[in-house]
Design an enzyme around this catalytic site. Structure first.
Site, mmCIF file in Angstrom:
data_model
loop_
_atom_site.group_PDB
_atom_site.id
_atom_site.type_symbol
_atom_site.label_atom_id
_atom_site.label_comp_id
_atom_site.label_asym_id
_atom_site.label_seq_id
_atom_site.Cartn_x
_atom_site.Cartn_y
_atom_site.Cartn_z
ATOM 1 N N CYS A 1 -10.085 -5.492 0.595
ATOM 2 C CA CYS A 1 -11.227 -4.567 0.625
ATOM 3 C C CYS A 1 -12.122 -4.812 -0.591
ATOM 4 O O CYS A 1 -11.744 -5.512 -1.538
ATOM 5 C CB CYS A 1 -10.739 -3.126 0.667
ATOM 6 S SG CYS A 1 -10.136 -2.494 -0.918
ATOM 7 N N GLU B 1 0.250 5.143 0.668
ATOM 8 C CA GLU B 1 -0.687 6.180 1.108
ATOM 9 C C GLU B 1 -0.229 7.566 0.653
ATOM 10 O O GLU B 1 0.912 7.747 0.216
ATOM 11 C CB GLU B 1 -0.850 6.107 2.629
ATOM 12 C CG GLU B 1 -1.444 4.760 3.053
ATOM 13 C CD GLU B 1 -1.699 4.644 4.543
ATOM 14 O OE1 GLU B 1 -1.217 5.491 5.323
ATOM 15 O OE2 GLU B 1 -2.386 3.683 4.921
ATOM 16 N N CYS C 1 -3.997 0.513 -2.575
ATOM 17 C CA CYS C 1 -3.867 -0.734 -1.819
ATOM 18 C C CYS C 1 -2.738 -1.606 -2.362
ATOM 19 O O CYS C 1 -2.344 -1.491 -3.531
ATOM 20 C CB CYS C 1 -5.177 -1.519 -1.884
ATOM 21 S SG CYS C 1 -6.502 -0.852 -0.860
ATOM 22 N N GLU D 1 -2.861 -4.757 -3.102
ATOM 23 C CA GLU D 1 -3.314 -5.617 -4.201
ATOM 24 C C GLU D 1 -3.267 -4.854 -5.524
ATOM 25 O O GLU D 1 -2.889 -5.412 -6.566
ATOM 26 C CB GLU D 1 -4.751 -6.094 -3.938
ATOM 27 C CG GLU D 1 -4.910 -6.951 -2.692
ATOM 28 C CD GLU D 1 -5.266 -6.140 -1.452
ATOM 29 O OE1 GLU D 1 -4.751 -5.003 -1.313
ATOM 30 O OE2 GLU D 1 -6.036 -6.637 -0.615
ATOM 31 N N ASN E 1 0.836 -1.199 0.000
ATOM 32 C CA ASN E 1 0.000 0.000 0.000
ATOM 33 C C ASN E 1 0.873 1.252 0.000
ATOM 34 O O ASN E 1 1.950 1.289 0.620
ATOM 35 C CB ASN E 1 -1.027 0.003 1.144
ATOM 36 C CG ASN E 1 -0.449 -0.222 2.509
ATOM 37 O OD1 ASN E 1 0.589 -0.865 2.679
ATOM 38 N ND2 ASN E 1 -1.110 0.293 3.529
ATOM 39 N N CYS F 1 -10.670 -3.933 -3.986
ATOM 40 C CA CYS F 1 -9.626 -4.878 -4.418
ATOM 41 C C CYS F 1 -10.235 -6.208 -4.847
ATOM 42 O O CYS F 1 -9.708 -6.862 -5.753
ATOM 43 C CB CYS F 1 -8.593 -5.078 -3.320
ATOM 44 S SG CYS F 1 -7.497 -3.647 -3.176
HETATM 45 N N1 THU Z 1 -5.283 -1.747 2.472
HETATM 46 C C1 THU Z 1 -4.707 -2.533 1.510
HETATM 47 O O1 THU Z 1 -3.583 -2.263 1.064
HETATM 48 N N2 THU Z 1 -5.416 -3.604 1.074
HETATM 49 C C2 THU Z 1 -6.638 -3.976 1.538
HETATM 50 O O2 THU Z 1 -7.257 -4.896 0.989
HETATM 51 C C3 THU Z 1 -7.189 -3.307 2.721
HETATM 52 C C4 THU Z 1 -6.596 -1.984 3.028
HETATM 53 C C5 THU Z 1 -4.545 -0.561 2.935
HETATM 54 C C6 THU Z 1 -5.117 0.734 2.444
HETATM 55 C C7 THU Z 1 -4.604 1.699 3.499
HETATM 56 O O3 THU Z 1 -3.323 2.153 3.130
HETATM 57 C C8 THU Z 1 -4.504 0.868 4.767
HETATM 58 O O4 THU Z 1 -4.568 -0.485 4.336
HETATM 59 C C9 THU Z 1 -5.607 1.126 5.773
HETATM 60 O O5 THU Z 1 -6.858 1.008 5.198
#
Ligand code: THU
Length: 130
Positions: free
Chosen positions: A83, A41, A50, A52, A39, A86
């Site tokens: 999520c 941000e 994310c 994925e 991920n 994803c």
């Molecule tokens: N996140 C992912 O990378 N993948 C997921 O399937 C769930 C959430 C990340 C996004 C964000 O940077 C952090 O987790 C908190 O939501």
């Protein structure tokens, strides 16, 4: 290195200063190649991506479009489920029976298929009248 280990390793590179929640993902394809993502941000929160999505982008950039298996790992109490967004992104490149391995950094593992994670998904077939 196992797919899960590849996901754990790339997780260390996650850029997650806002959530402090690092996620790693690794995909394998029919060629046997492994593509990883973490991920990333952003201070403008909705611009974050994310793990994925990063792994899928790496796969597509390398010229591949078929997910055989995807592993996702994070430091959480139970194995991390992808999520909703994803799940749709994974479905674009995976058969419903493709395996999704969800894990925690301390070794808990849960495995479901893409079809189990996103039943009844919207697909190209739904646009046939368009
Ligand atoms: N996140 C992912 O990378 N993948 C997921 O399937 C769930 C959430 C990340 C996004 C964000 O940077 C952090 O987790 C908190 O939501």
């Amino acid at each position: 290195m196992s797919l899960l280990d590849a996901a754990k390793k790339v997780r260390e590179n996650a850029h997650a200063p806002y959530s402090n929640f690092k996620v790693g993902a690794a995909i394998t394809t029919p060629s046997g190649q492994v593509y990883v993502g973490c991920n990333v941000e952003n201070v403008a929160y909705p611009e974050g991506t994310c793990a994925e999505a990063g792994a899928i982008a790496a796969m597509v950039a390398a010229g591949e479009t078929q997910i055989v298996e995807i592993a996702v790992v994070a430091d959480c109490p139970t194995p991390i489920p992808p999520c909703g967004g994803c799940r749709q992104k994974i479905s674009e490149f995976a058969e419903p029976n493709a395996q999704v391995t969800m894990a925690t950094v301390d070794g808990q593992i849960n495995t479901l298929s893409v079809g189990e994670l996103l039943p009844g998904s919207f697909s190209a077939a739904h646009m046939e009248n368009g």
